[in-house]
Design an enzyme around this catalytic site. Structure first.
Site, PDB file in Angstrom:
ATOM      1  N   PHE A  25      51.415  54.871  60.390  1.00 18.67           N
ATOM      2  CA  PHE A  25      50.336  54.314  61.264  1.00 18.67           C
ATOM      3  C   PHE A  25      49.082  54.840  61.384  1.00 18.67           C
ATOM      4  CE2 PHE A  25      54.934  54.885  63.284  1.00 18.67           C
ATOM      5  CZ  PHE A  25      55.344  53.622  62.700  1.00 18.67           C
ATOM      6  N   HIS A  26      48.538  54.911  60.203  1.00 19.80           N
ATOM      7  CA  HIS A  26      46.972  55.274  60.052  1.00 19.80           C
ATOM      8  C   HIS A  26      46.297  54.260  59.314  1.00 19.80           C
ATOM      9  CE1 HIS A  26      48.850  59.653  60.497  1.00 19.80           C
ATOM     10  NE2 HIS A  26      48.607  59.027  61.615  1.00 19.80           N
ATOM     11  N   PRO A  27      46.402  52.872  59.790  1.00 21.93           N
ATOM     12  CA  PRO A  27      45.421  51.937  58.570  1.00 21.93           C
ATOM     13  C   PRO A  27      43.966  52.160  58.819  1.00 21.93           C
ATOM     14  CG  PRO A  27      46.230  50.969  60.852  1.00 21.93           C
ATOM     15  CD  PRO A  27      46.951  52.444  60.877  1.00 21.93           C
TER      16      PRO A  27
END
Length: 531
Positions: free
Chosen positions: A469-471
């Site tokens: 969850f690190h776009p």
């Protein structure tokens, strides 16, 4: 309601809240902070252990999904993003990591002057209120962002650190200090056992400023432009179409999915793609939405009968039922956990001097079926690839009205990424097999004992790998033809008063969690504007 402002900030997340604080410090200016989600005023947000109640909840989470991933067996991968004040800093696991010194030096070497480690370290320190008393060469003590130690870490966290040491990974008590390398307990964006989001740190203390207006539940549909200047934003709020006008600057801080989506819907992006969607191009900017990068993650999960692990069982039910008492009286106990209290950074056999994988250790059973909560006990180790070569894109849904984006990560489109991550899981298995974990007598469920060869592990990753969850990087700064933002100002190339300030401007993904770097970007952008 006032509809005309000097500064308009779209997105009240990690970067946007910092901007709102800094720009509204001048009482002679007016600032509007626009958030698509709602309030963060909930025990589910404040209590660390309650974060499991946030994921997938439409009140707090946009709960995006990728398009079917071609190199991951056609699966759609969940992409959780915060849908409230504080953005994803109100939904994340609160791990405070800045990344490696070399990440920022690489940005500067590749055309982003002013973004080296020596340039950004003072910004990190200015934001931070370190409550642990760590090395002042690397930490700040007067900022608004509280950074604390875990209040009651699980004894399994120390088991993990000892196990890592036994396979040659040293203990590291400060991943934001001299080096990332090693295993230890993470610093957290908490204060006395409560989440300390960007909104808590930077906006709640200044709610009395009359020149700051915050709009919630306001979905920005597009920007309004005249020539190369933004004049305002169109938004949808409570079922009504509204308009906010901007006299001076508009800053997009809607994140790596939201910011490119708004630019594209406004006619700023690849001209030919926009035409096929029936959108008249305002500015041909081919890099908008491209270069999407995220940390792809593989997991090893083990079952154990030990009640030392977190979990729901008859043996732990009394401890669970009484957990509110120590939490609300002393901010101690089970409810203080962020679940990934410990972890670390290591090198696979393909790495140079810099760690290329990150561990997040969970002292609880992670479901082999993808559930948030599974009955019983166990423990798990997540391993993510820090600097993937595979890149994806964010595009507009051709069947939509410009408010929906399609996410294509293209994970493992570069085979090297999968190979490195597979070797990372080999190291993770060595850690979990170390003598320190022997008292737990864990049995591996995923990948499982039948997964023994590299090919087996590659097949497992294609079937089960997900995202951390690190776009990032979809409006990258730089000077090359695919760059969207100017590194010297974060202005969108070709626009006069439009800037982007969030994780989307990263030219490359940092080595670690992205919340703290996003706040740093907000601070840097504010200083650019005020200068």
């Amino acid at each position: 309601m006032k509809t005309d402002f000097d500064y308009v900030i779209v997105g009240a997340g990690s970067a946007g809240c910092v901007l709102a604080n800094r720009l509204s410090a001048d009482p002679n200016t007016s600032v509007c902070l626009i958030e698509g989600g709602g309030s963060d005023d909930s025990p589910r947000v404040r209590i660390p252990a309650a974060l499991l109640a946030l994921y997938g909840n439409p009140r707090y989470d946009y709960a995006y999904q990728t398009e079917p991933e071609e190199h991951m067996n056609g699966r759609r991968i969940p992409v959780n993003r915060g849908k409230m004040l504080g953005g994803s800093s109100s939904i994340n696991s609160m791990v405070y990591i800045r990344g490696a010194k070399e990440d920022y030096d690489r940005w500067a070497e590749n055309g982003c002057a002013g973004w080296s480690y020596d340039d950004v370290l003072p910004l990190f320190k200015a934001l931070e209120r370190n409550l642990i008393g760590q090395d002042p060469r690397y930490h700040g003590f007067d900022g608004a962002l509280c950074v604390d130690a875990a209040r009651d870490p699980s004894p399994l966290s120390e088991m993990f650190i000892e196990a890592a040491k036994s396979v040659g990974i040293p203990r590291n008590d400060d991943f934001n200090g001299e080096t990332l390398y090693g295993a230890g307990i993470f610093n957290l964006t908490q204060k006395k056992g409560q989440r300390w989001s960007s909104h808590t740190a930077f906006v709640k203390p200044i709610l009395g400023r009359k020149n700051l207006t915050t709009l919630t539940g306001a979905e920005v549909t597009a920007l309004e432009t005249e020539g190369r200047k933004v004049t305002g934003v169109k938004l949808r709020r409570a079922g009504r179409d509204e308009r906010i006008t901007c006299r001076r600057e508009l800053v997009l801080s809607a994140g790596a999915i939201g910011s490119p989506r708004i630019l594209l819907a406004s006619g700023i992006g690849p001209a030919e793609e926009l035409k096929t969607l029936g959108i008249a191009p305002v500015l041909d900017l081919p890099g908008v939405g491209k270069n999407l990068q995220d940390h792809v993650d593989g997991m090893i999960t083990l079952r154990s009968s030990s009640a030392k692990t977190l979990g729901i069982s008859l043996r732990t039910l009394p401890r669970i039922l009484t957990s509110p008492l120590p939490y609300f009286t002393r901010r101690r106990g089970l409810l203080t956990t962020n679940y990934v209290e410990s972890g670390g950074f290591a090198r696979t056999k393909y790495a140079g001097d810099l760690p290329d994988i990150q561990f997040h250790f969970v002292p609880a059973y992670r479901s082999h079926r993808g559930r948030l909560i599974e009955l019983g006990h166990g423990y798990a180790l997540h391993t993510c690839l820090l600097r993937p070569k595979s890149t994806g894109e964010v595009v507009l849904d051709p069947a939509g009205d410009g408010t929906k984006a399609l996410i294509r990560n293209h994970f493992f489109s570069t085979e090297e990424d999968a190979v490195i991550l597979a070797d990372g899981l080999r190291i993770a298995r060595e850690i979990l097999a170390a003598p320190a974990f022997a008292p737990l007598n864990g049995k591996e469920i995923l990948p499982g004992p039948k997964v023994t060869t590299e090919d087996d592990m590659l097949a497992y990753l294609r079937e089960k790998a997900a995202t951390s969850f690190h776009p990032t990087c979809t409006c990258k700064m730089g000077t090359d033809p695919m760059a969207v933002a100017d590194p010297a100002s974060l202005r969108v190339h070709g626009m006069e008063n439009l800037r982007v300030a969030d994780s989307s401007i990263m030219p490359d993904l940092v080595s670690g969690n992205t919340n703290a770097p996003s706040m740093m970007i907000g601070e840097k952008a504010a200083r650019m504007i005020l200068a």
